[in-house]
Every structure is written in structure tokens, then in C-alpha cells.
Design a protein around this motif. Structure first.
Motif, PDB file in Angstrom:
ATOM      1  N   TYR A  64     -20.413   1.291  23.261  1.00 10.53           N
ATOM      2  CA  TYR A  64     -21.413   0.905  24.270  1.00 10.53           C
ATOM      3  C   TYR A  64     -22.565   0.214  23.511  1.00 10.53           C
ATOM      4  O   TYR A  64     -22.991   0.719  22.464  1.00 10.53           O
ATOM      5  N   PRO A  65     -23.061  -0.907  24.052  1.00  7.78           N
ATOM      6  CA  PRO A  65     -24.119  -1.629  23.315  1.00  7.78           C
ATOM      7  C   PRO A  65     -25.516  -1.059  23.535  1.00  7.78           C
ATOM      8  O   PRO A  65     -26.449  -1.772  23.925  1.00  7.78           O
ATOM      9  N   GLY A  66     -25.681   0.225  23.286  1.00  9.80           N
ATOM     10  CA  GLY A  66     -26.990   0.867  23.433  1.00  9.80           C
ATOM     11  C   GLY A  66     -26.894   2.270  22.874  1.00  9.80           C
ATOM     12  O   GLY A  66     -25.859   2.674  22.341  1.00  9.80           O
ATOM     13  N   VAL A  67     -27.985   3.033  23.014  1.00 12.12           N
ATOM     14  CA  VAL A  67     -28.020   4.396  22.473  1.00 12.12           C
ATOM     15  C   VAL A  67     -27.105   5.302  23.305  1.00 12.12           C
ATOM     16  O   VAL A  67     -27.139   5.268  24.535  1.00 12.12           O
ATOM     17  N   ALA A  76     -30.431   0.375  27.615  1.00 12.43           N
ATOM     18  CA  ALA A  76     -29.615  -0.712  28.164  1.00 12.43           C
ATOM     19  C   ALA A  76     -30.333  -2.039  27.883  1.00 12.43           C
ATOM     20  O   ALA A  76     -30.760  -2.717  28.805  1.00 12.43           O
ATOM     21  N   ALA A  77     -30.458  -2.384  26.586  1.00 12.78           N
ATOM     22  CA  ALA A  77     -31.229  -3.586  26.236  1.00 12.78           C
ATOM     23  C   ALA A  77     -30.557  -4.849  26.767  1.00 12.78           C
ATOM     24  O   ALA A  77     -31.230  -5.743  27.277  1.00 12.78           O
ATOM     25  N   ASN A  78     -29.225  -4.923  26.679  1.00 13.88           N
ATOM     26  CA  ASN A  78     -28.540  -6.163  27.056  1.00 13.88           C
ATOM     27  C   ASN A  78     -27.473  -5.964  28.133  1.00 13.88           C
ATOM     28  O   ASN A  78     -26.587  -6.793  28.285  1.00 13.88           O
ATOM     29  N   VAL A  79     -27.536  -4.817  28.837  1.00 19.82           N
ATOM     30  CA  VAL A  79     -26.640  -4.597  29.990  1.00 19.82           C
ATOM     31  C   VAL A  79     -27.492  -4.140  31.177  1.00 19.82           C
ATOM     32  O   VAL A  79     -28.711  -3.974  31.041  1.00 19.82           O
ATOM     33  N   VAL A 103     -19.438   5.833  21.754  1.00 19.60           N
ATOM     34  CA  VAL A 103     -20.361   5.680  20.623  1.00 19.60           C
ATOM     35  C   VAL A 103     -21.046   4.317  20.683  1.00 19.60           C
ATOM     36  O   VAL A 103     -20.513   3.367  21.271  1.00 19.60           O
ATOM     37  N   ASN A 104     -22.175   4.217  20.056  1.00 22.62           N
ATOM     38  CA  ASN A 104     -22.882   2.940  19.959  1.00 22.62           C
ATOM     39  C   ASN A 104     -21.967   1.903  19.291  1.00 22.62           C
ATOM     40  O   ASN A 104     -21.223   2.223  18.357  1.00 22.62           O
ATOM     41  N   ASP A 105     -22.026   0.649  19.746  1.00 25.32           N
ATOM     42  CA  ASP A 105     -21.103  -0.384  19.240  1.00 25.32           C
ATOM     43  C   ASP A 105     -21.263  -0.649  17.739  1.00 25.32           C
ATOM     44  O   ASP A 105     -20.270  -0.780  17.010  1.00 25.32           O
ATOM     45  N   ALA A 106     -22.505  -0.702  17.259  1.00 27.92           N
ATOM     46  CA  ALA A 106     -22.700  -0.977  15.829  1.00 27.92           C
ATOM     47  C   ALA A 106     -22.276   0.228  14.988  1.00 27.92           C
ATOM     48  O   ALA A 106     -21.714   0.070  13.890  1.00 27.92           O
ATOM     49  N   ASP A 107     -22.507   1.438  15.508  1.00 27.61           N
ATOM     50  CA  ASP A 107     -22.059   2.635  14.783  1.00 27.61           C
ATOM     51  C   ASP A 107     -20.533   2.608  14.650  1.00 27.61           C
ATOM     52  O   ASP A 107     -19.984   2.937  13.586  1.00 27.61           O
ATOM     53  N   THR A 133     -25.558 -10.970  20.582  1.00 28.53           N
ATOM     54  CA  THR A 133     -26.521 -11.101  21.686  1.00 28.53           C
ATOM     55  C   THR A 133     -27.783 -10.326  21.318  1.00 28.53           C
ATOM     56  O   THR A 133     -28.907 -10.784  21.539  1.00 28.53           O
ATOM     57  N   GLY A 134     -27.575  -9.146  20.754  1.00 27.93           N
ATOM     58  CA  GLY A 134     -28.682  -8.359  20.210  1.00 27.93           C
ATOM     59  C   GLY A 134     -28.451  -8.186  18.722  1.00 27.93           C
ATOM     60  O   GLY A 134     -27.612  -8.876  18.130  1.00 27.93           O
ATOM     61  N   ILE A 135     -29.183  -7.258  18.112  1.00 31.78           N
ATOM     62  CA  ILE A 135     -28.866  -6.862  16.739  1.00 31.78           C
ATOM     63  C   ILE A 135     -28.593  -5.361  16.769  1.00 31.78           C
ATOM     64  O   ILE A 135     -29.430  -4.580  17.244  1.00 31.78           O
ATOM     65  N   GLY A 136     -27.403  -4.986  16.300  1.00 30.46           N
ATOM     66  CA  GLY A 136     -27.050  -3.571  16.234  1.00 30.46           C
ATOM     67  C   GLY A 136     -27.109  -3.121  14.786  1.00 30.46           C
ATOM     68  O   GLY A 136     -26.993  -3.936  13.862  1.00 30.46           O
ATOM     69  N   SER A 137     -27.271  -1.812  14.570  1.00 27.69           N
ATOM     70  CA  SER A 137     -27.342  -1.318  13.194  1.00 27.69           C
ATOM     71  C   SER A 137     -26.584  -0.009  13.040  1.00 27.69           C
ATOM     72  O   SER A 137     -26.479   0.774  13.981  1.00 27.69           O
ATOM     73  N   THR A 149     -29.449   4.128  15.201  1.00 25.50           N
ATOM     74  CA  THR A 149     -30.676   3.761  14.472  1.00 25.50           C
ATOM     75  C   THR A 149     -31.454   2.612  15.128  1.00 25.50           C
ATOM     76  O   THR A 149     -32.647   2.476  14.898  1.00 25.50           O
ATOM     77  N   GLU A 150     -30.809   1.732  15.875  1.00 20.64           N
ATOM     78  CA  GLU A 150     -31.532   0.718  16.667  1.00 20.64           C
ATOM     79  C   GLU A 150     -32.494  -0.144  15.840  1.00 20.64           C
ATOM     80  O   GLU A 150     -33.612  -0.450  16.286  1.00 20.64           O
ATOM     81  N   LEU A 151     -32.052  -0.559  14.653  1.00 22.29           N
ATOM     82  CA  LEU A 151     -32.952  -1.345  13.799  1.00 22.29           C
ATOM     83  C   LEU A 151     -33.152  -2.776  14.317  1.00 22.29           C
ATOM     84  O   LEU A 151     -34.018  -3.489  13.825  1.00 22.29           O
ATOM     85  N   GLY A 152     -32.387  -3.160  15.312  1.00 20.31           N
ATOM     86  CA  GLY A 152     -32.590  -4.487  15.918  1.00 20.31           C
ATOM     87  C   GLY A 152     -33.884  -4.559  16.707  1.00 20.31           C
ATOM     88  O   GLY A 152     -34.376  -5.639  17.020  1.00 20.31           O
ATOM     89  N   HIS A 153     -34.432  -3.398  17.018  1.00 19.33           N
ATOM     90  CA  HIS A 153     -35.665  -3.403  17.812  1.00 19.33           C
ATOM     91  C   HIS A 153     -36.908  -3.193  16.947  1.00 19.33           C
ATOM     92  O   HIS A 153     -38.005  -2.975  17.480  1.00 19.33           O
ATOM     93  N   LEU A 154     -36.743  -3.275  15.622  1.00 23.86           N
ATOM     94  CA  LEU A 154     -37.929  -3.224  14.753  1.00 23.86           C
ATOM     95  C   LEU A 154     -38.832  -4.398  15.101  1.00 23.86           C
ATOM     96  O   LEU A 154     -38.343  -5.491  15.406  1.00 23.86           O
ATOM     97  N   ALA A 161     -37.184  -7.804  16.430  1.00 25.20           N
ATOM     98  CA  ALA A 161     -36.329  -8.566  15.515  1.00 25.20           C
ATOM     99  C   ALA A 161     -35.183  -9.258  16.241  1.00 25.20           C
ATOM    100  O   ALA A 161     -34.858 -10.409  15.960  1.00 25.20           O
ATOM    101  N   GLU A 162     -34.554  -8.563  17.220  1.00 28.22           N
ATOM    102  CA  GLU A 162     -33.371  -9.183  17.831  1.00 28.22           C
ATOM    103  C   GLU A 162     -33.708 -10.417  18.665  1.00 28.22           C
ATOM    104  O   GLU A 162     -32.841 -11.231  18.926  1.00 28.22           O
ATOM    105  N   THR A 163     -34.975 -10.559  19.057  1.00 24.69           N
ATOM    106  CA  THR A 163     -35.324 -11.772  19.797  1.00 24.69           C
ATOM    107  C   THR A 163     -35.520 -12.961  18.842  1.00 24.69           C
ATOM    108  O   THR A 163     -35.651 -14.099  19.274  1.00 24.69           O
TER     109      THR A 163
HETATM  110  C1  BGC Z   1     -28.919  -2.413  21.382  1.00 25.18           C
HETATM  111  C2  BGC Z   1     -28.080  -1.692  20.357  1.00 25.18           C
HETATM  112  C3  BGC Z   1     -26.784  -2.430  20.150  1.00 25.18           C
HETATM  113  C4  BGC Z   1     -27.053  -3.889  19.805  1.00 25.18           C
HETATM  114  C5  BGC Z   1     -25.778  -4.695  19.669  1.00 25.18           C
HETATM  115  C6  BGC Z   1     -29.131  -3.843  20.931  1.00 25.18           C
HETATM  116  O1  BGC Z   1     -29.908  -4.519  21.856  1.00 25.18           O
HETATM  117  O2  BGC Z   1     -30.172  -1.786  21.562  1.00 25.18           O
HETATM  118  O3  BGC Z   1     -27.817  -0.374  20.755  1.00 25.18           O
HETATM  119  O4  BGC Z   1     -26.058  -1.824  19.113  1.00 25.18           O
HETATM  120  O5  BGC Z   1     -27.866  -4.496  20.783  1.00 25.18           O
HETATM  121  O6  BGC Z   1     -25.041  -4.678  20.850  1.00 25.18           O
END
Ligand code: BGC
Length: 273
Positions: A64-67, A76-79, A103-107, A133-137, A149-154, A161-163
């Protein structure tokens, strides 16, 4: 042993049975387009369609692309925002009549890369970043994952960062490789300042074009390498997580080189140290 893995992405829902000994798909994957709006029910329809395409009965791992905490989707940053607070693993498991591990997609990509790909055998601090589309970590140390860890939202210079450094930012801003690589470099330098990893693994679709931008990234002390499992890392990692949840002491996963610490029944152990 095969376990089913599904990767829920912004454009597609892809899945296949996974051969956990090889860390690869057991058969060709099946993909359906991610419905828009990507509400929980509509996406779960897609997941069921992919699983049923194979007539699969048994444990399923999904990304799932989120926590995700204990099967519940928290962000739900991008859904569609209606995912927030849903017991998604529980609902999917009712619909499929089988246990579902979410589980989170990047994990998921991280545990697959650490066991079978670019992070194999690495015991220091390793960070996988998916640029899409975003940055996953995914953050590991001693082969153990710190989930979500959601480091894309630093925040970097007042921007998330992800923008700035996602591939979506590159496309929307029509940035050259050079220009975008500078942004990625600043982001990596920031993450390096916080965690001092020995290795960055760059994942996401753009890892296929690593030769266009990784050579432009200088001044990072850690090694920076592309992910090796590419598009299938999420599917493989999801299946690994499901296998571990079903059989915490699963012996079907091959041992890896490295310190033989007690792996324990957690996701980090799926990385295999
Ligand atoms: C989400 C993360 C996700 C990443 C890649 C981010 O916007 O917050 O949970 O891993 O996008 O899909």
C-alpha cells in the motif's frame, strides 16, 4: 514455496505467485489498471481480480502506498483520502477468504532488495528510496526494517521532498536529468546527514534509467546504487511479508551470509540476517 504478492500502485495493481527461494515471480504477473478514484472498495476489487486471475487460494501479501500499522492504512498521500483509518488487511482478507498481510510499498521493495537484490548481505544502515509519484523509503540496520519511515515527506527548503525530487516532479516541471539529479542529490545529502547510511538503493521505475542520473550525483559519501529487482520488488517483498506472517520460523527462505543473529518473527527478519 510460493506465496502470492500484489503491488498496489498509482497506475496499476500487479500480482503473481512468488517463488520465495529464488525471490522472483513464479509465473508471469497479471495487471489491472488502478481505478480512479482509487477508493478502498474499487482498489480491493482490483486486488481480488488479480488474485482470482490465478485461482489462488492461500496467504496473500499486498503493498500500500502509505503508512500501514497492523493492517490499518493510516495515510493516503497519493491515493483517495477515504483509505485513512481503514482495516484494509481485514477487509481484503474477508473478501479473499485468506489471510492478507499489508505493508508499505517501499518497505516491501526494501525487504526484497535486501534479501535478493542490491542490498544482499549488507548489515550496516541501508536506505532504499523509491522515486516515483511520491518518494517512499525503507530503513534497515543489521538487516532489520524500521517500518513506515516516510522519508519522502521530509521538508527541504520549505518544500516536502517528494514534491521536488520525485519523478512526478521531474515530469510536471519538465526538468532535465541534470536539473532533477541536483534535486535528488540535495535530498540524498539531507537524508545522509540524518542517518549516515552505508548504502542508498534507488528504486522506482526510474531505476531502469539509473545511467542517466546516478553518474550526475556526486558528493554523497554512501554508495548509491540502483535497485535490482526493478518492477517486481514490491510483489516479491509483499509475498515475503505474507510468508513471514504465516510461518514466522519459515525455513523455506534461504539463509544469507552475514551475522547469524536470531531473526525473530518480524518484518526485518524477512531481509534475512
Ligand atoms: C507515501 C509513502 C509511499 C510513497 C511511495 C508517499 O507519498 O507517503 O508511504 O511509500 O509515497 O508510494
Amino acid at each position: 514455496m510460493d506465496v502470492f504478492g500484489v503491488d498496489i500502485g498509482g497506475s496499476g495493481i500487479k500480482g503473481a505467485p512468488v517463488d520465495l527461494e529464488r525471490g522472483d515471480l513464479a509465473t508471469e504477473r497479471h495487471k489491472v489498471l488502478t481505478p480512479q478514484p482509487a477508493t478502498p472498495e474499487a482498489v480491493m476489487d482490483g486486488v481480488c481480480e488479480v488474485v482470482e486471475h490465478f485461482g489462488w487460494r492461500g496467504p496473500v501479501g499486498a503493498t500500500y502506498p502509505g503508512v500501514v500499522v497492523d493492517g490499518t492504512t493510516r495515510t493516503a498521500a497519493n491515493v483517495d483520502k477515504s483509505w485513512i483509518g481503514v482495516d484494509a488487511a481485514g477487509r481484503l482478507s474477508e473478501r479473499l477468504g485468506a489471510p492478507v498481510t499489508l505493508v508499505n510499498d517501499a518497505d516491501a521493495a526494501g525487504i526484497a532488495e535486501l534479501r535478493f537484490g542490491a542490498g544482499r548481505g549488507r548489515t550496516g544502515t541501508v536506505i532504499l528510496l523509491t522515486l516515483g509519484t511520491g518518494i517512499g523509503s525503507a530503513l534497515f540496520t543489521g538487516g532489520h526494517l524500521v517500518p513506515n519511515t516516510e522519508l519522502g515527506h521530509l521538508e527541504l527548503r520549505g518544500h516536502e521532498a517528494e514534491t521536488r525530487a520525485s519523478t512526478r516532479a521531474k515530469e510536471e516541471g519538465d526538468l532535465s536529468w541534470q536539473h532533477w539529479a541536483r534535486r535528488v542529490e540535495k535530498y540524498l545529502a539531507h537524508v545522509e546527514m540524518l542517518f549516515s547510511p552505508e548504502l542508498f538503493i534507488i528504486g522506482g521505475g526510474v531505476s531502469r534509467k539509473a545511467d542517466k542520473f546516478l553518474p550526475l550525483i556526486k558528493g554523497i559519501k554512501a554508495e548509491v546504487v540502483p535497485a535490482q529487482l526493478r518492477n517486481n520488488a514490491g510483489i516479491v517483498g509483499a509475498a515475503m511479508a505474507a510468508s513471514l506472517a504465516a510461518h514466522p520460523a519459515d525455513q523455506a527462505l534461504p539463509p544469507l551470509p552475514g551475522p547469524s543473529a536470531d531473526p525473530g518473527p518480524d518484518l526485518g527478519a524477512a531481509a534475512g540476517f
